[in-house]
Design a protein around this motif. Structure first.
Motif, PDB file in Angstrom:
ATOM      1  N   ALA A   1       0.831  -1.213   0.000  1.00 47.74           N
ATOM      2  CA  ALA A   1       0.000   0.000   0.000  1.00 47.74           C
ATOM      3  C   ALA A   1       0.867   1.265   0.000  1.00 47.74           C
ATOM      4  O   ALA A   1       0.505   2.275  -0.615  1.00 47.74           O
ATOM      5  CB  ALA A   1      -0.921  -0.012   1.220  1.00 47.74           C
ATOM      6  N   LEU A   2       2.026   1.192   0.662  1.00 48.27           N
ATOM      7  CA  LEU A   2       2.884   2.378   0.795  1.00 48.27           C
ATOM      8  C   LEU A   2       4.012   2.415  -0.243  1.00 48.27           C
ATOM      9  O   LEU A   2       4.856   3.316  -0.228  1.00 48.27           O
ATOM     10  CB  LEU A   2       3.484   2.420   2.211  1.00 48.27           C
ATOM     11  CG  LEU A   2       2.456   2.613   3.341  1.00 48.27           C
ATOM     12  CD1 LEU A   2       3.061   2.244   4.691  1.00 48.27           C
ATOM     13  CD2 LEU A   2       1.931   4.048   3.352  1.00 48.27           C
ATOM     14  N   GLY A   3       4.047   1.410  -1.129  1.00 48.07           N
ATOM     15  CA  GLY A   3       5.081   1.385  -2.171  1.00 48.07           C
ATOM     16  C   GLY A   3       6.486   1.185  -1.625  1.00 48.07           C
ATOM     17  O   GLY A   3       7.452   1.746  -2.136  1.00 48.07           O
ATOM     18  N   ILE A   4       6.592   0.377  -0.549  1.00 45.40           N
ATOM     19  CA  ILE A   4       7.905   0.140   0.071  1.00 45.40           C
ATOM     20  C   ILE A   4       8.403  -1.252  -0.311  1.00 45.40           C
ATOM     21  O   ILE A   4       7.694  -2.240  -0.097  1.00 45.40           O
ATOM     22  CB  ILE A   4       7.813   0.257   1.610  1.00 45.40           C
ATOM     23  CG1 ILE A   4       7.310   1.654   2.007  1.00 45.40           C
ATOM     24  CG2 ILE A   4       9.174  -0.021   2.263  1.00 45.40           C
ATOM     25  CD1 ILE A   4       7.037   1.828   3.492  1.00 45.40           C
ATOM     26  N   PRO A   5       9.607  -1.361  -0.896  1.00 43.10           N
ATOM     27  CA  PRO A   5      10.108  -2.695  -1.276  1.00 43.10           C
ATOM     28  C   PRO A   5      10.401  -3.568  -0.052  1.00 43.10           C
ATOM     29  O   PRO A   5      10.730  -3.054   1.025  1.00 43.10           O
ATOM     30  CB  PRO A   5      11.387  -2.405  -2.050  1.00 43.10           C
ATOM     31  CG  PRO A   5      11.785  -1.026  -1.682  1.00 43.10           C
ATOM     32  CD  PRO A   5      10.553  -0.297  -1.250  1.00 43.10           C
ATOM     33  N   VAL A   6      10.277  -4.880  -0.248  1.00 42.52           N
ATOM     34  CA  VAL A   6      10.495  -5.859   0.819  1.00 42.52           C
ATOM     35  C   VAL A   6      11.536  -6.866   0.351  1.00 42.52           C
ATOM     36  O   VAL A   6      11.421  -7.429  -0.742  1.00 42.52           O
ATOM     37  CB  VAL A   6       9.177  -6.600   1.164  1.00 42.52           C
ATOM     38  CG1 VAL A   6       9.426  -7.735   2.142  1.00 42.52           C
ATOM     39  CG2 VAL A   6       8.149  -5.623   1.734  1.00 42.52           C
ATOM     40  N   THR A   7      12.568  -7.092   1.169  1.00 40.48           N
ATOM     41  CA  THR A   7      13.583  -8.113   0.889  1.00 40.48           C
ATOM     42  C   THR A   7      13.524  -9.167   1.985  1.00 40.48           C
ATOM     43  O   THR A   7      13.798  -8.857   3.149  1.00 40.48           O
ATOM     44  CB  THR A   7      14.997  -7.488   0.866  1.00 40.48           C
ATOM     45  OG1 THR A   7      15.014  -6.426  -0.082  1.00 40.48           O
ATOM     46  CG2 THR A   7      16.051  -8.533   0.503  1.00 40.48           C
TER      47      THR A   7
END
Length: 414
Positions: A70-76
């Motif tokens: 929703a916040l456009g934050i990448p996840v690794t």
């Protein structure tokens, strides 16, 4: 720290899910063993996330993925960070999803177990051994620290591959559950052909939330080291030993002189400097047959067997698999930080000749280290040679020469 993502809004959405944004701790969890490669060390040294988020259940994983989407934050995603290629490193910042606390073994049955992705491989073995004298088939040399989800997402095989092949081989993974990252994340259950979509994909296209894997019988494994006066002799013996289907082997490696003596410091008292060593893990009931077979090979000399050591001699000795795979590289690096490594396939059926040709070509610049495996059903070997690093250009040249000579490279420097 990057400010391009709304980390405060993310934290507000995460509620009680544990997170950490202390820059020193975030940097620590944003790294793996990328520094084995001088090239990656140069390229990745500054990489860091903005926040670590540590879910401990599937529901929490879905919550984090929905919020980040929703916040456009990448996840690794990250297991315990024991990989070597920067695959657990957040190249775009954002969230490192630390799955190490999502770590229960959920079920153990005849021939199989079900676990959460953060379960440590050695802990799974402890539980399956206690439950029904079974053990996992395959594990990396980082057995005591690596997680099963990370192994599937970033590994390819390792200890056990002489018997069972690699993770890519049919039957070595039974089933996976994977979470998608979209507005409303879904759980996909994958089997058969679909397993290849997420195995060895580094978590780039979905987060593993459950694994079902096969088990084999748990034996008492004995560490055996046999020395040879020539690399060719050691390679021929190891190759031939791997083809003896009746012998229960779990690990089979060759490390050329003088590396065992110079780098395996705790074993040094057993290892003459000019011995090319065959390092094996053998079921206790198969040791005598293995040694009888070895006596057919000229120059074979038994240097160590762990079941005959006194408590004093055995004290502080690492298991033989911690001399193998990328632990060989790690032990060399501790003594000589200028060393790096390659990943090479010597294709069946000419592997023994090819090993000799390549190592004659490079001399002291490359120290031979072979891991014998079952690859597409045939016994052959992977090379993890130790390279005296001079320049990145020379490293590229060495890899190109391998390819020209018929030995494909799985490049660990990109």
């Amino acid at each position: 720290m990057s400010t391009k993502y709304d980390i405060a809004a993310l934290k507000a959405r995460l509620g009680n899910i544990r997170s950490e944004d202390n820059p020193a701790l975030v940097k620590q969890k944003s790294r793996d063993f990328f520094w084995y490669s001088p090239t990656l060390k140069r390229q990745l040294d500054q990489v860091t996330a903005d926040i670590i988020v540590s879910p401990t259940s599937e529901a929490e994983v879905l919550e984090v993925l929905a919020a980040a989407h929703a916040l456009g934050i990448p996840v690794t995603p990250r297991g315990t960070g024991t990989g070597n290629y920067g695959q657990a490193m957040p190249l775009s910042g954002g969230v490192v999803l630390d799955l190490s606390g999502f770590n229960k073994v959920k079920a153990i049955e005849a021939g199989r177990y079900v676990a959460e992705p953060g379960a440590i491989l050695s802990k799974i073995d402890e539980e399956t051994r206690a439950h029904s004298r079974q053990e996992i088939r395959l594990h990396p040399s980082t057995y005591h620290t690596a997680s099963v989800g990370g192994f599937i997402a970033g590994g390819s095989g390792g200890v056990g591959s002489i018997k069972w092949g690699g993770l890519r081989d049919w039957g070595n993974i039974i089933r996976l559950k994977v979470a998608t990252m979209e507005a409303t994340p879904r759980i996909l259950e994958l089997q058969g052909e679909d397993l290849h979509k997420v195995s060895h994909a580094y978590g780039t296209n979905g987060i593993i939330t459950e694994v079902e894997m096969p088990l084999g019988p748990a034996y008492n494994w004995v560490d055996v080291i046999i020395g040879f006066d020539s690399l060719r002799g050691a390679t021929e013996f190891a190759n031939s030993l791997g083809e003896q289907d009746g012998l229960a082997l779990k690990e089979l490696a060759v490390v050329a002189a003088p590396a065992p003596h110079d780098y395996f410091l705790r074993h040094r008292k057993f290892l003459p400097r000019d011995s090319h060593c065959v390092i094996a893990m053998i079921a206790d009931f198969a040791v005598e047959s293995t040694l009888a077979y070895a006596r057919r090979f000229r120059g074979a000399e038994l240097l160590m067997r762990s079941d005959k050591l006194t408590p004093e001699e055995a004290k502080g000795l690492p298991a033989s698999f911690e001399l193998a795979w990328n632990h060989t590289t790690l032990r060399a690096l501790r003594v000589d930080p200028s060393i790096t490594y390659l990943q090479v396939l010597y294709p069946f059926p000419n592997q023994v000749e090819l090993v000799e040709k390549i190592h004659q070509r490079f001399g002291d610049e490359l120290t031979c280290h072979l891991e014998f495996v079952r690859f597409d059903g045939k016994i052959t070997c992977f090379g993890l040679p130790l390279v005296r690093f001079t320049t990145e250009e020379r490293l590229e040249e060495i890899m190109a020469i391998h390819e020209e000579m018929g030995a494909p490279i799985f490049n660990p420097h990109r």
